[in-house]
Write an enzyme that holds these catalytic residues in place. Structure first.
Site, mmCIF file in Angstrom:
data_model
loop_
_atom_site.group_PDB
_atom_site.id
_atom_site.type_symbol
_atom_site.label_atom_id
_atom_site.label_comp_id
_atom_site.label_asym_id
_atom_site.label_seq_id
_atom_site.Cartn_x
_atom_site.Cartn_y
_atom_site.Cartn_z
ATOM 1 N N ASP A 77 34.026 35.236 63.954
ATOM 2 C CA ASP A 77 35.406 35.644 64.243
ATOM 3 C C ASP A 77 36.186 34.460 64.831
ATOM 4 O OD1 ASP A 77 37.726 37.081 64.468
ATOM 5 O OD2 ASP A 77 36.964 38.562 65.898
ATOM 6 N N ASN A 104 39.512 40.483 71.121
ATOM 7 C CA ASN A 104 39.691 41.825 70.594
ATOM 8 C C ASN A 104 38.787 42.007 69.383
ATOM 9 O OD1 ASN A 104 40.621 44.376 70.183
ATOM 10 N ND2 ASN A 104 42.348 43.743 68.923
HETATM 11 ZN ZN LIG Z 1 39.288 42.019 63.960
#
Ligand SMILES: [Zn+2]
Length: 462
Positions: free
Chosen positions: A305, A278
């Site tokens: 991330d 996501n």
């Molecule tokens: Zn995020």
């Protein structure tokens, strides 16, 4: 320590040719040719690039609260092996990093490990609930010196709250980091909306979910004058908006995560939950737009991330699996293979997006941290072989979690050594234990008395 025969890559100069570098007392003491080693440790770096240590702007180290996925010890080890000297970690921990005591706890734990700087981002809203602003100023002035604020993992859905957050952040030049998503469009979504989601029968997340979030936050940045950084952009529409905002001179920057330019949603046809992200992996056209935005400078920063998850959270039905993948140990290889190797970016431009660009956004000069190779600066360095070919082995990752979509990938370009504050923390691709880390490893259960004391403090104050 004497680093022999490396090709230097520093900023703003770029590649400056072969040299030896002498490191003493944590600092770069001398740079020159034919330097002599007398009774000091010699690091052979011939054929390798010597660059400033990498800076990660967007990682999830999971401590406090979700140490079964990752903690600051295992996350620091993964970061050091990936060539990083500084990691900014997101506040979606348990409890969240929404006050100075948790922020200082995370910062201190990073210092205890001593493998890289661990610098927390703070939450924008209390408890990341999106309802009331967190004490951003207090986090900014505490020992952890928080400069970036984000409810990452969730968007700040309420536009009025986001506006106030930007007005607040502007008063102390903090950076609002936006996880851009319009929740009414993305709710229940499992992957990118398109042909492949229809084919698989999975609920899609339309690209417009991100694009609308990006548009709103650019509008608010324009209104408030706050510095806005858009995290993990994944769509063509989003980078077009950023390109336009930059053209208009707005204080807007953005990042891309390594998986968004190396993978697309066609890979999900096997229902591999390691590809569930996501924002989701997007279409081939979106990937092409991200590569173009990297090349033309619209995208400032390359982040990972890094999102560790335990096996039981990934090895389950697709719609129940957690979002995200680990990334700290594969990012440099992916960047060298896919961006530099395929001519999207020059080596210097690619490494700049992993060093100087995030360091500048996070005002790291406050820490005396300058990603450059100059006499007198702190020796935070990575030595990598740009031609070494290797195969990613999920089982060999130093992260506590192994949820990588790159297991078995052949990459070209590998970290050989990482030097943090003058210590060789990674040697020949393996952790070299130094200082506190040796002591911490020697103690059963890890991290010693200081951590225990901090745990207690966290319990009473956090
Ligand atoms: Zn995020």
């Amino acid at each position: 320590m004497l680093i022999k025969g490396a090709t230097l890559l520093t900023f703003p100069q770029g590649l400056t040719g072969e040299a030896d570098v002498k490191v003493k007392g944590g600092l770069i003491q001398k740079i020159g040719r034919g330097l002599r080693s007398e009774s000091c440790q010699t690091v052979d770096a011939s054929g390798c690039i010597l660059a400033p240590g990498l800076v990660e702007m967007h990682a999830h180290l999971r401590e406090p609260g979700m140490e079964y996925k990752e903690d600051i010890a295992s996350g620091s080890r993964a970061a050091a092996c990936g060539g990083y000297s500084a990691v900014f970690c997101m506040p979606n921990t348990e409890p969240p990093i929404d006050n100075s005591s948790v922020a200082e706890y995370v910062f201190d734990r990073g210092e205890d490990e001593g493998l890289c700087m661990v610098l927390p981002h703070g939450a924008v809203t209390q408890g990341r609930q999106g309802k009331a602003l967190a004490p951003m100023g207090e986090m900014g002035t505490c020992r952890a010196g928080v400069k970036g604020f984000s409810d990452d993992g969730s968007p700040v859905a309420d536009s009025e709250i986001m506006r106030r957050a930007m007005e607040y952040a502007r008063t102390f030049d903090a950076l609002i980091i936006s996880h851009s998503e319009e929740p009414s469009l993305s709710a229940g979504g499992q992957m990118n909306e398109g042909f492949n989601s229809t084919f698989l029968g999975l609920r899609g997340i339309p690209p417009e979910s991100e694009r609308i979030g990006v548009f709103r936050d650019i509008c608010l940045a324009e209104k408030t004058g706050a510095r806005l950084h858009l995290a993990h952009l994944s769509t063509a529409g989003s980078v077009d908006l950023v390109r336009d905002a930059k053209r208009r001179g707005l204080p807007v920057t953005c990042e891309v995560a390594t998986h968004h330019f190396t993978l697309d949603d066609s890979g999900l046809l096997g229902y591999d939950t390691n590809l569930k992200m996501n924002p989701p992996l997007r279409s081939k056209e979106d990937v092409a737009a991200l590569l173009e935005a990297l090349a033309d400078g619209t995208i400032d920063v390359i982040a990972t991330d890094h999102a560790p998850h335990a096996p039981h959270e990934k090895e389950t039905e697709f719609d129940k699996a957690e979002f995200g993948c680990v990334g700290l140990e594969t990012s440099l290889g992916l960047v060298l293979t896919r961006l530099v190797g395929e001519g999207v970016l020059s080596l210097a431009d690619a490494i700049a997006k992993m060093t100087v660009a995030p360091a500048r956004l996070m005002s790291m000069e406050r820490w005396g941290y300058l990603p450059a190779i100059e006499e007198g600066l702190a020796a935070n360095l990575v030595i990598f072989d740009p031609d070494a070919e290797w195969t990613v082995d999920a089982a060999a990752l130093k992260s506590r979690s192994r949820n990588t979509p790159y297991d078995g990938w052949r990459l070209r370009g590998k970290v050989r050594h990482t030097i943090f504050r003058g210590n060789l923390v990674v040697e020949d691709g393996e952790l070299a234990l130094v200082g506190d880390a040796v002591a911490a490893q020697a103690r059963p259960g890890g991290n010693g008395a200081r951590k225990k004391k901090q745990d207690e403090r966290l319990k009473t104050t956090g």
